[in-house]
Scaffold this motif. Structure first.
Motif, PDB file in Angstrom:
ATOM      1  N   SER A1181       0.851  -1.127   0.104  1.00 42.95           N
ATOM      2  CA  SER A1181       0.005  -0.093  -0.068  1.00 42.95           C
ATOM      3  C   SER A1181       0.811   1.143   0.128  1.00 42.95           C
ATOM      4  N   PRO A1182       0.406   2.315  -0.490  1.00 43.67           N
ATOM      5  CA  PRO A1182       1.254   3.576  -0.203  1.00 43.67           C
ATOM      6  C   PRO A1182       1.421   4.000   1.149  1.00 43.67           C
ATOM      7  N   ARG A1183       0.986   3.597   2.126  1.00 41.70           N
ATOM      8  CA  ARG A1183       1.400   3.644   3.820  1.00 41.70           C
ATOM      9  C   ARG A1183       2.711   2.880   3.709  1.00 41.70           C
ATOM     10  N   SER A1184       3.134   1.867   3.121  1.00 42.35           N
ATOM     11  CA  SER A1184       4.178   1.065   3.462  1.00 42.35           C
ATOM     12  C   SER A1184       5.420   1.600   3.663  1.00 42.35           C
ATOM     13  N   PRO A1185       5.808   2.859   2.810  1.00 46.19           N
ATOM     14  CA  PRO A1185       7.059   3.700   2.899  1.00 46.19           C
ATOM     15  C   PRO A1185       7.331   4.186   4.318  1.00 46.19           C
ATOM     16  N   GLU A1199      19.250  -2.377   9.676  1.00 43.11           N
ATOM     17  CA  GLU A1199      20.549  -1.748   8.910  1.00 43.11           C
ATOM     18  C   GLU A1199      20.176  -0.983   7.607  1.00 43.11           C
ATOM     19  N   LYS A1200      19.358  -1.607   6.819  1.00 46.07           N
ATOM     20  CA  LYS A1200      18.802  -1.175   5.660  1.00 46.07           C
ATOM     21  C   LYS A1200      17.560  -1.562   5.319  1.00 46.07           C
ATOM     22  N   VAL A1201      16.915  -0.509   4.678  1.00 42.94           N
ATOM     23  CA  VAL A1201      15.406  -0.706   4.370  1.00 42.94           C
ATOM     24  C   VAL A1201      15.392  -0.103   2.862  1.00 42.94           C
ATOM     25  N   ASP A1202      15.142  -1.199   1.933  1.00 45.32           N
ATOM     26  CA  ASP A1202      15.118  -0.802   0.368  1.00 45.32           C
ATOM     27  C   ASP A1202      13.694  -1.174   0.021  1.00 45.32           C
ATOM     28  N   LEU A1203      12.879  -0.271  -0.664  1.00 44.88           N
ATOM     29  CA  LEU A1203      11.426  -0.245  -1.012  1.00 44.88           C
ATOM     30  C   LEU A1203      11.659   0.091  -2.590  1.00 44.88           C
ATOM     31  N   ARG A1204      11.258  -0.627  -3.320  1.00 44.28           N
ATOM     32  CA  ARG A1204      11.065  -0.374  -4.644  1.00 44.28           C
ATOM     33  C   ARG A1204       9.808  -0.311  -5.448  1.00 44.28           C
ATOM     34  N   SER A1205       9.147   0.343  -5.897  1.00 43.92           N
ATOM     35  CA  SER A1205       8.082   0.540  -6.707  1.00 43.92           C
ATOM     36  C   SER A1205       7.021  -0.141  -5.934  1.00 43.92           C
ATOM     37  N   LEU A1206       6.999  -0.014  -4.721  1.00 46.56           N
ATOM     38  CA  LEU A1206       5.763  -0.927  -3.817  1.00 46.56           C
ATOM     39  C   LEU A1206       5.698  -2.056  -4.395  1.00 46.56           C
ATOM     40  N   HIS A1207       6.685  -2.723  -4.788  1.00 50.49           N
ATOM     41  CA  HIS A1207       6.545  -3.918  -4.953  1.00 50.49           C
ATOM     42  C   HIS A1207       7.525  -4.944  -4.423  1.00 50.49           C
ATOM     43  N   ASP A1208       8.645  -4.079  -4.020  1.00 45.54           N
ATOM     44  CA  ASP A1208       9.878  -5.069  -3.803  1.00 45.54           C
ATOM     45  C   ASP A1208      10.321  -4.517  -2.312  1.00 45.54           C
ATOM     46  N   ALA A1209      10.593  -5.188  -1.347  1.00 44.76           N
ATOM     47  CA  ALA A1209      10.939  -4.511   0.015  1.00 44.76           C
ATOM     48  C   ALA A1209      12.131  -5.461   0.530  1.00 44.76           C
ATOM     49  N   THR A1210      13.065  -4.829   1.010  1.00 46.50           N
ATOM     50  CA  THR A1210      14.418  -5.635   1.365  1.00 46.50           C
ATOM     51  C   THR A1210      14.649  -4.943   2.616  1.00 46.50           C
ATOM     52  N   LEU A1211      14.793  -5.670   3.798  1.00 41.20           N
ATOM     53  CA  LEU A1211      15.250  -5.210   4.936  1.00 41.20           C
ATOM     54  C   LEU A1211      16.512  -6.236   5.493  1.00 41.20           C
ATOM     55  N   HIS A1212      17.443  -5.255   5.843  1.00 43.82           N
ATOM     56  CA  HIS A1212      18.725  -6.094   6.380  1.00 43.82           C
ATOM     57  C   HIS A1212      18.960  -5.650   7.720  1.00 43.82           C
ATOM     58  N   PHE A1213      19.277  -6.660   8.685  1.00 45.58           N
ATOM     59  CA  PHE A1213      19.267  -6.618  10.024  1.00 45.58           C
ATOM     60  C   PHE A1213      20.806  -7.046  10.406  1.00 45.58           C
ATOM     61  N   LYS A1214      21.294  -6.337  11.275  1.00 44.05           N
ATOM     62  CA  LYS A1214      22.497  -6.882  11.915  1.00 44.05           C
ATOM     63  C   LYS A1214      22.453  -7.377  13.084  1.00 44.05           C
ATOM     64  N   SER A1215      23.266  -8.263  13.751  1.00 42.45           N
ATOM     65  CA  SER A1215      23.208  -8.869  14.862  1.00 42.45           C
ATOM     66  C   SER A1215      23.813  -7.929  16.016  1.00 42.45           C
TER      67      SER A1215
END
Length: 1917
Positions: A1181-1185, A1199-1215
């Motif tokens: 949804s448009p609220r996801s960003p 550590e990193k939040v990557d959202l592209r075109s409201l279809h692909d989201a990648t979240l990186h976490f560090k220990s």
């Protein structure tokens, strides 16, 4: 006295003639029969008085006309012993036609001509009483019997006489020898094997038919119509006449009537005929009652035989579909068609003869075809024996034939056999034994000898023979083979009759229209005489002669109006072109030898042209016969060379003579040839002609006409063909007898590699006899026995032979296919010397090393058969493959084979597919193979009937090549992420398995401790089966993968499988795709066993960083193509909470709402082991960003939040153990606009350590940008901000300039508003003094300039401004400089606009004069279209410059005003750089005025420019006054002849000059003298560059003396100036093609790459590089170098220095203690120089370049030992030297080495091992260049081990080596260990394109392209 003599007035001549002929009545009878063939003289010859009989015969001759009488008189004078005076009187009186009386004068009355017979009118049947009808029938029968007797009498008269004497040898001979007859394929009227004795050639072959075979009772079963096919001269016409004779003698008693017609006579009919006219008017008319006879023939048609000779000569085509009744007239061919089709005389037998070719359409398709082949050897001897009645002559003739093979082959044609016998009879009295080979070598010379033999008393009238030849040629040209008396002059007719060259017969031109006709005794004789005429006639020139030398196809077209009568003419012309025929032609032509030789040369030349063409099979054979006739070895060699290596012959008949001619030509060939005969009717004995043909490498026959006689003849020739490697005999009719002969012959062929006996209807015994001979064929590779009759007993016998025969490598039987592949043993026991025990050991070793592939597919094998096969195979060799697919084994048979598999030593595949295996038998098979140690793969698919077991080879047989091949297979299957499995893989797909089957399957697999991969996909397990399988998994051991795809699983099964992460230790990855039903559980990758040879690490830390130790692989959960609600996500997260970490979760949902996303993000704190969360292809949804941005502030692990075109989201976490670092937020393509900026910034303010923020590809616009720039001071961004692709205009760029003062942490901003819009801002953590602003393609308008100037004036910390193509014209730039002001500081301004390349130097200097601040640097480049200024604020005056300006205040010109403005603005100018400009006279004058007051000018550059000749003097004058210059650059200029003047002015008074660049400067002797003079005063000079100036040894000597004063010189090489990048167009070299072009392109590409990686102010132009300095010049330099103590850099690359000069030079450089860079590449230095350098290496050396210096292994090794441990060395280049694997390696290491270049040094895998170990001792190494070497996969493995340990390494170049896909995969594995390498280049290695593409998709850092991939530097650096 006869009254005729009185009326003629020739009493004496007539009496003498009667008296003369009375002495030889037989001769007179023969001549009367010749001239009067249509008159029956039998009753007249019965007169008792011989004189009266002679008178009657002379009267008949006389009444025929003048032509006949003249020809007869010529015969009398030519053939009889006539006194001279009588001969003169006869010829003078009757030889020329004078005074010859007409028929009325002689009193002879011509016989009344019968009326034309229009047909036979049938008599009306009377209606009388029965006795009258019976009487009428008896009369009819009596008339018919009388007519039938007349037919026999006529046949006896025509064909039953004996040979009249030796003077007529070419007529029909009563001692007839029948030729070979053979039924054609599928046309035999009865089975040729029925009722015949076994072993009989006629029974098995269909050849050698008898009269009974043609017309016996068995023939009634076949077709009514029979066609005899035979070439010219084979005896077709003779055979038909012999049949008539046999019928007349009563041997063909089943036929009551026989009619013989010749189409050559039927063609002469002018009108249409009916059947009665054909039978009665043209053949024999009944004495009475023709209608009754016709009715009788119709009623008894089965007893009527009609023979038509010469079907190919029929001229009139018969329209298709036309039918004719008995009374319907038509052409002859129409009548023939009606007889064949049964519309005329139904039931009669029809026989026709024809040459081979296209037969008329009127023949029915079921007509029987008989081939007539002429004579074989026994028939030739039989004919010769009958021809010679004298016993001594017979024996002598047979001896000559047996001694002369070529003559015997010519006698295969009966016509040629008669000619040869005649010649032998003529030659034998004077012939020595064996001399016939020289006298009768060709067919043509046989005909010549025949003419000589038939000539009476050596009488050879040339004129008559030429005339007869002219008649023959005219007949051929007009299609005439029958001549009338008027067509042939009397003298020529007499000559032809005397020699037996002409024959006469009665010609019917219509009903009751008869006249004598004449023809040559054979058509080939007519062609021979025509050839004589062409060669001997002066009227035929050479062009016309060559026109007749053509080749004709064997296919005769029946629709032509002219006959194809030229078959033998080219061969006769070729034979007459032989040198042996030249004397005869000289006599015949009555010309000189030169004239005859010219004609013969014309024929030879025409044949040479034909020999070089590509011809079809028939024309090749015809040309071979022509070439053989010439007896020219050169011509034969030419044709033999021109023949293709594959020579096919398809679908035309071939005789022994044809193959003999071909063999003769092939005898002159050196290269091997392949002969292929397919569909060709072959004479049974023709293979004998191939005997001794040593150039035939492949011989193939495919014809149903080949039988046992053919095979027997072939077996006699095979052992003599020394080069034969391939033999094929397919589709024939050979039986046991033929196979016996072939089997006896095969072991005598030493080079035979392939044998094919396909489709021969062979039975069991024949097949086994062939297979048993295999051990005797040492070189045989393949035996093909397909399409024969194979039984099960035979099959088992074949397998037994295959198991025991050591040479058999594969037995393949599939339905009708039966193929055996063989390979010869490496060393047989019989060949080994020594004791029998030694030979026995060798045999056992051979048996152990042998492998066998057994393929028995679709052979109807049963359980019983398999038991026998298993018993055979247990004692057999290693089995490479066993294929029992397509049989009837069922469950029991499959179990037996599976249980026996461990004992069968199978090293490859066991295929039991399509054998009826069911689900019930599946566990039994699994239990049987579960304990098999060698099992590698088991694939069972009951749906597709697939059961395949694959076994791994034993350890001693498993080589590296097999592993690589298996790896390539895995790439093909798109499994590049894994190595080939070493554990067994069991695939049970499409087996219909359900939950209730799992218990039995798992129990069967439970005992297998080595199970690696289990595939249960495409079954019906369901959720219940998945749950059961989770409980059974621990009992199955540590699997590598489990595939449950397409088993109808739901989300409940997913939650159950997710528990495997905690319950099953080996599960590391769970990959699920709902839409495609893809469910796979994977474990870790297998050990890298290939690299196990590397030494173990010394410490645990080293073990963790080493390349191939087992790393801690994170667990991965991947769920795609599903619909996850909030509740499902809760269950999923709960199932994953117990999973050990690190954990990667990848989800791809159909839709994910805000509630579901909140639920997922809310569970993240409960998953501390989570390292990655990816939502791919999931609509958000448009609220996801905002939810994800909030996560950055709330979750400290994010550590990193990557959202592209409201279809692909990648979240990186560090220990939690990891240190804190910058975070990254990327929200691209999310539709963010101005209204979203403030809420987003409010959330991001809570993220304290935000490093990067990417908002590109949104919809911010200028408003959103302004809002964001206002929020920038509150955002904690420490890295970069990317706003590209947000529709920002010029307003946004101006807003950025206005914002710069309020954002002190902005370090750099770059804006590009062009097609590729970019907007990036880089920050620093703290406030920095210097800022950079780059604006490109902003399209500013004039109204924007004041605002831009105002914004720039407020940005006090801005130090560099770049305006590229921003549409600033001259006025806009001038206005900008006038408005730009600052309180203080420096500003570097770079402006790039297209108009600057055209404006000129004066205009640009005028722009510079408008600046408000002091201009300290000016740089102008017309080619780069840019102007660079450095401004210093505020403006200050220079007192010294003011004084100079006041001294020149009298100047009032425009240039003086400009110069004054420049003096005011540029009073503190320190650098003036003019690059690639054009200076006119005015510009030079301005420079002269401008340079005078510049007291601060330190650098002047005029590079790559063009100066006018008028401006040289002002330029030199201006430079001479710049006394304080420290750097002067005049490189690459075009100064013309005044270069010395400019140089003298430039160097005048330059005592403070530190750097001088004169590279590519025109240095002649005068200029060099000026330079030497100037250098002598430059005591402060530090750098001198004279590259590419053609300086030789003399010039070097002058420079060396001048440099003695330059004690401060530091650089003999690179100058510290801006390099102008020059690139080569590599694509041009690639387009040139070829390996050389690619080689140069690769080398130049390497040069580009190495050049482009140096800093900007580094290596550009060179001091003395690219000159012509030799050893003498080097020695001059060596003498002066010790006097330069500060020397740091020396570059003498690309000169002519050899070892002598090199040794002297390095000895001198050893004294330069501060030397840092030494470049001596592209010189012939050799090892002595390297050894000298190694002995005295400069201590501070940083760069050493010895590229292409002819170094060898010794020099390289010594240099490596000397360099080992050098603390300062940074670059080494030893490229393009022949090191032969002896590369330098280090033990102490090089701590600062950044680059090593070993391109094209012949480095192999062995040397690479030491080299890789050396790399580990160079921790600072950044680039390794190893392209164009010999590195393979072993080297790649070594490099892959060290890559992860080299933290600074950025690039490895391995192009143009021998690395395969396996080595590339190893390198990719090395990169995966965490290496910082950016690229490994692998272009032009041994890697297929598809494999390269897959490897690059797996690891993008592998570069397989020719051009290097351009990669941008990381943002923020």
């Amino acid at each position: 006295m006869d009254p005729i003599s009185f009326r003629l007035g020739t009493k004496n001549q007539w009496g003498w003639l009667v008296s003369l002929l009375s002495n030889d009545p037989e001769w007179l009878s023969a001549k009367v029969k010749f001239f009067l063939p249509n008159i029956d003289l039998g009753s007249r010859n019965e007169a008792p008085d011989p004189t009266q009989r002679v008178l009657l015969q002379l009267r008949e001759l006389h009444t025929q006309g003048v032509a006949t009488w003249q020809a007869f008189i010529h015969c009398v004078c030519m053939e009889l012993e006539v006194p001279l005076e009588l001969e003169v009187q006869l010829l003078s009186t009757w030889g020329h036609g004078d005074g010859f009386p007409g028929p009325s004068e002689t009193g002879a009355e011509s016989p009344p001509e019968p009326p034309f017979h229009h047909g036979i009118k049938r008599p009306r049947q009377s209606c009388g009483s029965s006795p009258r009808r019976k009487q009428f029938r008896r009369q009819q029968l009596e008339l018919a019997k009388r007519y039938l007797q007349q037919l026999r009498t006529l046949a006896q008269q025509r064909y039953g006489g004996e040979l009249p004497g030796p003077g007529q040898p070419l007529t029909f001979h009563q001692a007839y020898v029948p030729p070979i007859l053979q039924w054609s394929r599928a046309t035999a009227p009865f089975s040729t094997q029925e009722g015949a004795a076994p072993g009989s050639p006629r029974a098995e072959d269909g050849a050698d038919l008898s009269l009974q075979d043609l017309f016996g009772p068995r023939a009634d079963k076949g077709p009514r119509v029979m066609v005899l096919l035979g070439k010219a001269g084979m005896g077709k016409t003779t055979l038909t006449r012999w049949l008539c004779q046999k019928w007349a003698d009563g041997q063909l008693d089943r036929f009551q009537a026989l009619f013989l017609f010749e189409f050559r006579q039927l063609n002469l009919l002018a009108e249409a005929l009916t059947l009665p006219q054909l039978l009665f008017d043209l053949y024999l008319r009944p004495e009475e009652g023709p209608d009754a006879v016709l009715q009788y023939l119709e009623r008894n048609a089965k007893g009527v035989l009609l023979i038509f000779d010469g079907l190919e000569e029929a001229l009139h085509p018969h329209p298709r579909g036309e039918t004719a009744g008995p009374e319907a007239p038509g052409p002859a061919l129409a009548l023939f068609s009606g007889l064949c089709r049964g519309t005329l005389l139904p039931g009669c037998r029809v026989m026709a003869t024809s040459r081979p070719g296209k037969l008329p359409d009127c023949l029915p398709t079921e007509a029987a075809t008989v081939h007539l082949w002429g004579f074989d050897g026994p028939r030739v001897e039989e004919y010769v024996g009958r021809f010679f009645s004298n016993q001594p002559a017979r024996e002598a003739a047979l001896a000559e034939l047996r001694a002369n093979r070529h003559l015997r082959s010519m006698c295969a044609a009966p016509a040629l056999c008669r000619i040869a016998c005649l010649c032998l009879r003529h030659l034998l009295p004077d012939l020595s034994p064996g001399q016939s080979a020289a006298l009768l070598p060709t067919v043509t010379q046989n005909y010549l000898q025949m003419v000589l033999a038939l000539s009476p008393r050596g009488y050879q009238p040339a004129e008559a023979l030429r005339g007869l030849g002219e008649v023959a040629l005219r007949g051929l040209e007009t299609g005439k083979v029958i001549f009338s008396a008027g067509d042939i002059p009397p003298a020529m007719m007499a000559f032809g009759a005397a020699l037996g060259l002409l024959t006469s017969f009665c010609v019917c031109t219509g009903p009751w229209q008869q006249e004598p006709g004449y023809a040559f005794t054979h058509l080939s004789l007519q062609e021979f005489l025509a050839a004589l005429h062409l060669m001997a006639s002066p009227e035929v020139d050479k062009d016309a002669l060559a026109h007749h030398v053509t080749l004709h196809s064997r296919w005769l077209l029946r629709t032509k109006a002219r006959l194809g009568l030229w078959d033998h003419l080219p061969a006769f012309l070729a034979g007459l072109a032989s040198s042996a025929c030249r004397p005869f032609l000289r006599h015949l032509a009555e010309r000189g030898e030169a004239w005859v030789g010219a004609k013969q040369a014309a024929v030879i030349q025409a044949l040479k042209k034909l020999a070089t063409r590509r011809l079809t099979g028939p024309k090749v054979v015809e040309l071979c016969r022509c070439v053989g006739e010439t007896q020219e070895p050169e011509l034969a060699s030419l044709m033999a060379r021109s023949l293709p290596c594959q020579l096919p012959f398809h679908n035309f008949p071939l005789t022994y003579a044809d193959l003999a001619a071909l063999t003769n030509v092939l005898g002159h060939r050196e290269a091997p040839i392949h002969l292929d005969f397919e569909g060709c009717p072959l004479e049974p004995c023709c293979p004998e002609a191939l005997a001794g043909c040593g150039r035939v490498e492949s011989l193939s026959f495919k014809s149903r006409k080949c039988g046992d006689a053919f095979a027997e003849a072939l077996s006699r020739s095979l052992p003599t063909m020394g080069s034969l490697k391939k033999l094929g005999l397919a589709g024939s009719k050979i039986t046991a007898r033929g196979i016996y002969h072939l089997v006896q012959a095969l072991p005598l062929c030493p080079h035979l590699e392939e044998v094919s006996f396909q489709d021969n209807q062979l039975k069991n015994q024949e097949l086994l006899s062939i297979v048993k001979v295999l051990p005797c064929l040492p070189t045989l590779r393949k035996l093909d026995l397909s399409h024969n009759n194979v039984s099960m007993a035979t099959l088992l016998g074949l397998t037994e032979v295959a198991v025991t025969c050591r040479t058999i490598r594969m037995l393949q039987v599939r339905e009708a296919d039966l193929i055996i592949l063989l390979s010869p043993p490496t060393e047989t026991a019989a060949e080994l010397p020594g004791s029998p025990a030694l030979r026995g050991n060798a045999g056992q070793k051979e048996a152990q090393s042998r492998s066998l592939a057994l393929r028995l597919q679709k052979c109807w094998l049963t359980v019983r058969d398999v038991e026998m096969l298993i018993a055979q195979l247990r004692e057999g060799p290693l089995l490479e493959e066993v294929d029992f697919s397509g049989n009837q084994l069922e469950d029991e048979g499959c179990r037996l084979v599976a249980e026996a598999a461990p004992q069968l030593r199978i090293a490859g595949k066991l295929d039991l597919s399509d054998n009826g295996l069911s689900v019930v038998g599946l566990p039994w098979v699994l239990r049987a193979v579960s304990t098999c140690r060698d099992l590698a793969d088991l694939h069972i698919s009951l749906k597709h009937k697939t059961v395949v077991l694959t076994f791994a080879p034993e350890p001693e047989e498993q080589e590296g090549t097999q592993e690589r091949a298996a790896f390539l297979d895995s790439l093909t299957l798109q499994m590049s992420s894994e190595l080939p499995p070493c554990s067994p893989r069991i695939r049970l797909t499409h087996c219909g398995l359900q939950a209730e089957h799992l218990e039995q399957l798992c129990k069967a697999l439970e005992g297998s401790c080595r199970l690696g991969h289990l595939d249960l996909s495409k079954n019906a397990l369901g959720d219940q089966g998945a749950a059961q399988l989770v409980r059974w998994l621990p009992a199955l051991g540590a699997l590598q993968s489990l595939n449950l795809s397409e088993n109808h699983l739901s989300l409940d099964a997913v939650f159950s499988l997710a528990q495997c992460f905690s319950a099953v230790p080996w599960v590391l990855q769970l990959d699920i795709s709902f839409e495609s039903q893809h469910v796979v559980l994977r474990g870790g990758r297998r050990a890298r066993h290939l690299l196990a040879r590397s030494p173990p690490p010394e410490s645990p830390a080293q073990a963790q960083s080493s390349g191939f130790g087992q790393r801690c692989v994170p667990r991965s959960f991947c769920l795609r193509e599903c619909r996850l609600e909030a509740l499902s996500l809760t269950h999923l997260c709960e199932a994953l909470e117990t999973c050990p970490g690190p954990l990667e979760v990848r989800l791809s949902c159909v839709v994910l709402g805000d509630q579901s996303l909140d639920t997922l993000l809310g569970h993240l704190p409960r998953l501390p082991q989570l390292s990655l969360l990816q939502l791919s292809q999931t609509p958000l949804s448009p609220r996801s960003p905002f939810l994800l941005a909030q996560l950055l502030g709330l979750c400290p692990r994010a550590e990193k939040v990557d959202l592209r075109s409201l279809h692909d989201a990648t979240l990186h976490f560090k220990s939690s153990e990891e240190q804190k670092g910058g975070r990254c937020g990327r929200f691209t393509g999310c539709g963010l606009s101005q209204m979203h900026v403030e809420p987003l910034c409010e959330l991001l303010r809570k993220c304290e350590d935000l490093s990067q923020l990417d908002l590109s590809a949104n919809q911010l616009g200028d408003g959103g940008l302004r809002c964001l720039l206002m929020c920038l001071p509150q955002l904690p961004i420490s890295g970069s901000l990317d706003l590209s692709g947000n529709s920002i205009s010029q307003e946004g760029a101006l807003c950025l300039t206005e914002t710069l003062p309020s954002c002190p942490r902005i370090r750099e901003a770059a804006v590009n508003l062009g097609a590729e819009q970019s907007f990036r801002i880089h920050f620093s953590r703290q406030e920095e003094a210097g800022k950079t602003l780059r604006l490109r393609e902003c399209s500013f308008r004039p109204e924007h300039v004041p605002r831009l100037a105002a914004g720039l004036s407020q940005a006090w910390h801005l130090t560099e401004l770049t305006l590229s193509r921003c549409c600033l014209d001259l006025q806009d730039l001038t206005l900008l400089l006038r408005l730009l002001r600052r309180p203080e500081g420096l500003l570097r301004l770079r402006v790039e606009e297209p108009w600057m390349g055209r404006a000129g130097v004066l205009t640009l200097l005028q722009v510079c004069a408008q600046a408000l601040g002091n201009v300290t640097e000016i740089s102008i480049s017309e080619s780069q279209q840019q102007l660079c200024l450095q401004l210093k604020f505020p403006r200050q005056e220079n007192p010294e410059a003011v004084a100079r300006r006041l001294a020149r205040c009298d100047l009032e010109t425009h240039h003086s005003l400009l110069a004054r403005q420049l003096m005011e603005t540029c009073t503190w100018l320190r650098q003036l750089s003019l690059s690639q400009v054009t200076l006119c006279h005015a510009s030079c004058q301005l420079l002269q005025s401008f340079l005078l007051p510049l007291s601060e000018l330190k650098t002047f550059r005029l590079a790559s420019s063009c100066v006018s000749s008028e401006g040289l003097a002002p330029l030199a004058s201006g430079l001479s006054r710049c006394r304080h210059l420290e750097e002067l650059d005049l490189s690459n200029n075009q100064l013309g002849e005044e270069a010395s003047t400019v140089l003298a002015g430039a160097l005048e008074g330059k005592s403070w000059l530190r750097r001088l660049d004169l590279s590519h400067f025109p240095l002649d002797d005068s200029t060099l003298a000026v330079l030497s003079q100037g250098l002598s005063h430059m005591t402060c000079l530090q750098s001198l560059c004279l590259s590419g100036d053609d300086i030789g040894d003399v010039g070097c000597s002058r420079l060396a003396k001048a440099l003695e004063a330059a004690t401060s010189l530091e650089e003999l090489g690179p100058c510290r100036r801006a390099r102008e990048t020059q690139r080569w167009d590599v694509s041009v070299l690639m387009a040139a093609g070829g390996s050389e072009g690619r080689h140069q392109a690769g080398r130049r590409k390497h040069g580009i790459r190495a050049w482009s990686q140096h800093p900007t102010y580094c290596e550009g132009l060179y001091l003395l590089s690219h000159n012509q300095i030799g050893d003498a010049g080097a020695q001059h330099l060596a003498a002066v170098l010790p006097g330069l103590p500060e020397l740091r850099r020396v570059d003498l690359s690309a000169n002519g220095i050899c070892p002598a000069g090199g040794v002297r030079l390095v000895e001198s450089l050893a004294l330069c203690k501060h030397l840092e860079e030494l470049r001596l590449g592209c010189n012939a230095l050799g090892d002595p120089t390297a050894l000298g350098l190694a002995r005295a290496l400069p201590p501070h050396l940083r760069v050493l370049h010895l590229r292409s210096s002819r170094l060898g292994p010794e020099g390289a090794l010594s240099l490596g030992r000397a360099l080992d441990g050098c603390p300062n060395l940074e670059e080494i280049s030893l490229a393009e030297n022949t090191l032969a694997g002896q590369v330098p390696h280090f033990r102490r290491g090089l701590p600062r080495l950044r680059q090593i270049d070993l391109v094209s040094c012949e480095i192999d895998d062995q040397a690479a091992k030491l080299l890789a170990a050396s790399f580990m001792l160079c921790p600072a190494l950044e680039e390794i260049l190893l392209s164009w070497n010999l590195l393979g996969d072993e080297a790649a493995a070594e490099l892959a081990q060290v890559l992860p340990r080299m933290q600074q390494l950025k690039s490895v170049d391995l192009e143009k080596n021998r690395i395969t896909a396996y080595g590339a995969w190893l390198l990719a594995e090395g990169l995966a260990q965490g290496s910082g390498i950016q690229v490994i280049r692998l272009w032009n290695n041994h890697i297929p394109p598809d494999a390269a593409q897959r490897l690059q998709s797996q690891e993008p850092r592998l570069d397989f392209a020719f051009f290097p991939n351009e990669r941008q530097a990381p943002r923020g650096t």
